[in-house]
Design a protein around this motif. Structure first.
Motif, PDB file in Angstrom:
ATOM      1  N   ARG A  34       0.839  -1.206   0.000  1.00 12.67           N
ATOM      2  CA  ARG A  34       0.000   0.000   0.000  1.00 12.67           C
ATOM      3  C   ARG A  34       0.867   1.246   0.000  1.00 12.67           C
ATOM      4  O   ARG A  34       0.595   2.214  -0.719  1.00 12.67           O
ATOM      5  CB  ARG A  34      -0.922   0.003   1.214  1.00 12.67           C
ATOM      6  CG  ARG A  34      -2.068  -0.953   1.100  1.00 12.67           C
ATOM      7  CD  ARG A  34      -3.047  -0.782   2.263  1.00 12.67           C
ATOM      8  NE  ARG A  34      -4.055  -1.825   2.222  1.00 12.67           N
ATOM      9  CZ  ARG A  34      -4.352  -2.616   3.221  1.00 12.67           C
ATOM     10  NH1 ARG A  34      -3.719  -2.499   4.373  1.00 12.67           N
ATOM     11  NH2 ARG A  34      -5.272  -3.542   3.103  1.00 12.67           N
ATOM     12  N   GLN A  35       1.909   1.247   0.818  1.00  7.93           N
ATOM     13  CA  GLN A  35       2.825   2.389   0.891  1.00  7.93           C
ATOM     14  C   GLN A  35       3.554   2.575  -0.439  1.00  7.93           C
ATOM     15  O   GLN A  35       3.691   3.700  -0.921  1.00  7.93           O
ATOM     16  CB  GLN A  35       3.827   2.187   2.037  1.00  7.93           C
ATOM     17  CG  GLN A  35       4.756   3.349   2.263  1.00  7.93           C
ATOM     18  CD  GLN A  35       4.060   4.566   2.843  1.00  7.93           C
ATOM     19  OE1 GLN A  35       2.990   4.453   3.435  1.00  7.93           O
ATOM     20  NE2 GLN A  35       4.632   5.722   2.679  1.00  7.93           N
ATOM     21  N   ILE A  36       4.019   1.493  -1.027  1.00 11.11           N
ATOM     22  CA  ILE A  36       4.702   1.575  -2.322  1.00 11.11           C
ATOM     23  C   ILE A  36       3.765   2.130  -3.381  1.00 11.11           C
ATOM     24  O   ILE A  36       4.148   2.989  -4.191  1.00 11.11           O
ATOM     25  CB  ILE A  36       5.256   0.192  -2.735  1.00 11.11           C
ATOM     26  CG1 ILE A  36       6.448  -0.184  -1.848  1.00 11.11           C
ATOM     27  CG2 ILE A  36       5.654   0.172  -4.211  1.00 11.11           C
ATOM     28  CD1 ILE A  36       6.892  -1.631  -1.988  1.00 11.11           C
ATOM     29  N   ASP A  37       2.521   1.669  -3.382  1.00 13.05           N
ATOM     30  CA  ASP A  37       1.546   2.145  -4.354  1.00 13.05           C
ATOM     31  C   ASP A  37       1.300   3.646  -4.176  1.00 13.05           C
ATOM     32  O   ASP A  37       1.269   4.399  -5.151  1.00 13.05           O
ATOM     33  CB  ASP A  37       0.243   1.359  -4.213  1.00 13.05           C
ATOM     34  CG  ASP A  37      -0.760   1.710  -5.282  1.00 13.05           C
ATOM     35  OD1 ASP A  37      -0.380   1.721  -6.482  1.00 13.05           O
ATOM     36  OD2 ASP A  37      -1.932   1.972  -4.941  1.00 13.05           O
ATOM     37  N   LEU A  38       1.136   4.089  -2.928  1.00 13.29           N
ATOM     38  CA  LEU A  38       0.924   5.507  -2.650  1.00 13.29           C
ATOM     39  C   LEU A  38       2.119   6.338  -3.111  1.00 13.29           C
ATOM     40  O   LEU A  38       1.953   7.367  -3.781  1.00 13.29           O
ATOM     41  CB  LEU A  38       0.683   5.716  -1.154  1.00 13.29           C
ATOM     42  CG  LEU A  38       0.585   7.164  -0.678  1.00 13.29           C
ATOM     43  CD1 LEU A  38      -0.683   7.819  -1.216  1.00 13.29           C
ATOM     44  CD2 LEU A  38       0.604   7.211   0.834  1.00 13.29           C
ATOM     45  N   LEU A  39       3.315   5.894  -2.776  1.00 10.97           N
ATOM     46  CA  LEU A  39       4.521   6.631  -3.159  1.00 10.97           C
ATOM     47  C   LEU A  39       4.705   6.647  -4.674  1.00 10.97           C
ATOM     48  O   LEU A  39       5.149   7.647  -5.244  1.00 10.97           O
ATOM     49  CB  LEU A  39       5.745   6.031  -2.472  1.00 10.97           C
ATOM     50  CG  LEU A  39       5.784   6.214  -0.951  1.00 10.97           C
ATOM     51  CD1 LEU A  39       6.941   5.421  -0.348  1.00 10.97           C
ATOM     52  CD2 LEU A  39       5.881   7.676  -0.574  1.00 10.97           C
ATOM     53  N   THR A  40       4.360   5.557  -5.341  1.00  4.44           N
ATOM     54  CA  THR A  40       4.453   5.506  -6.799  1.00  4.44           C
ATOM     55  C   THR A  40       3.509   6.520  -7.422  1.00  4.44           C
ATOM     56  O   THR A  40       3.884   7.241  -8.357  1.00  4.44           O
ATOM     57  CB  THR A  40       4.129   4.087  -7.313  1.00  4.44           C
ATOM     58  OG1 THR A  40       5.067   3.169  -6.740  1.00  4.44           O
ATOM     59  CG2 THR A  40       4.210   4.008  -8.819  1.00  4.44           C
ATOM     60  N   ARG A  41       2.275   6.592  -6.918  1.00  3.92           N
ATOM     61  CA  ARG A  41       1.320   7.570  -7.450  1.00  3.92           C
ATOM     62  C   ARG A  41       1.795   8.996  -7.198  1.00  3.92           C
ATOM     63  O   ARG A  41       1.700   9.857  -8.071  1.00  3.92           O
ATOM     64  CB  ARG A  41      -0.068   7.342  -6.848  1.00  3.92           C
ATOM     65  CG  ARG A  41      -0.759   6.145  -7.490  1.00  3.92           C
ATOM     66  CD  ARG A  41      -2.193   5.981  -7.007  1.00  3.92           C
ATOM     67  NE  ARG A  41      -2.163   5.156  -5.794  1.00  3.92           N
ATOM     68  CZ  ARG A  41      -2.772   5.446  -4.658  1.00  3.92           C
ATOM     69  NH1 ARG A  41      -3.504   6.528  -4.548  1.00  3.92           N
ATOM     70  NH2 ARG A  41      -2.690   4.652  -3.621  1.00  3.92           N
ATOM     71  N   LYS A  42       2.346   9.267  -6.014  1.00  6.97           N
ATOM     72  CA  LYS A  42       2.863  10.604  -5.717  1.00  6.97           C
ATOM     73  C   LYS A  42       4.037  10.949  -6.623  1.00  6.97           C
ATOM     74  O   LYS A  42       4.145  12.078  -7.108  1.00  6.97           O
ATOM     75  CB  LYS A  42       3.279  10.707  -4.249  1.00  6.97           C
ATOM     76  CG  LYS A  42       2.118  10.798  -3.298  1.00  6.97           C
ATOM     77  CD  LYS A  42       2.599  10.977  -1.868  1.00  6.97           C
ATOM     78  CE  LYS A  42       1.423  11.149  -0.920  1.00  6.97           C
ATOM     79  NZ  LYS A  42       1.865  11.432   0.456  1.00  6.97           N
TER      80      LYS A  42
END
Length: 68
Positions: A34-42
């Motif tokens: 979830r954190q990786i996905d959020l950081l990727t989108r940012k």
């Protein structure tokens, strides 16, 4: 208690601890994804902003440095 029953109980105990560990690892991995996905989108948003020049400062709108 027979030797077989003792060994069986030990195995059952180990399996219970392994199941708990697997559940904890799964929860950790899920949180990390979830954190990786959020950081990727940012990061994608920031890259798009950089490409479009959103963060390029206009020298005419910058206040002069304090020594002027």
């Amino acid at each position: 208690m027979t030797e077989f029953a003792t060994r069986l109980e030990a195995l059952e105990t180990r399996i219970a601890f392994q199941d708990q560990t697997i559940e904890e690892l799964n929860a950790t991995i899920t949180a990390q994804w979830r954190q990786i996905d959020l950081l990727t989108r940012k990061l994608e948003i920031v890259e798009e902003q950089v490409r479009s020049g959103v963060h390029i400062a206009d020298p005419g709108t910058e206040p002069p440095p304090p020594h002027y």
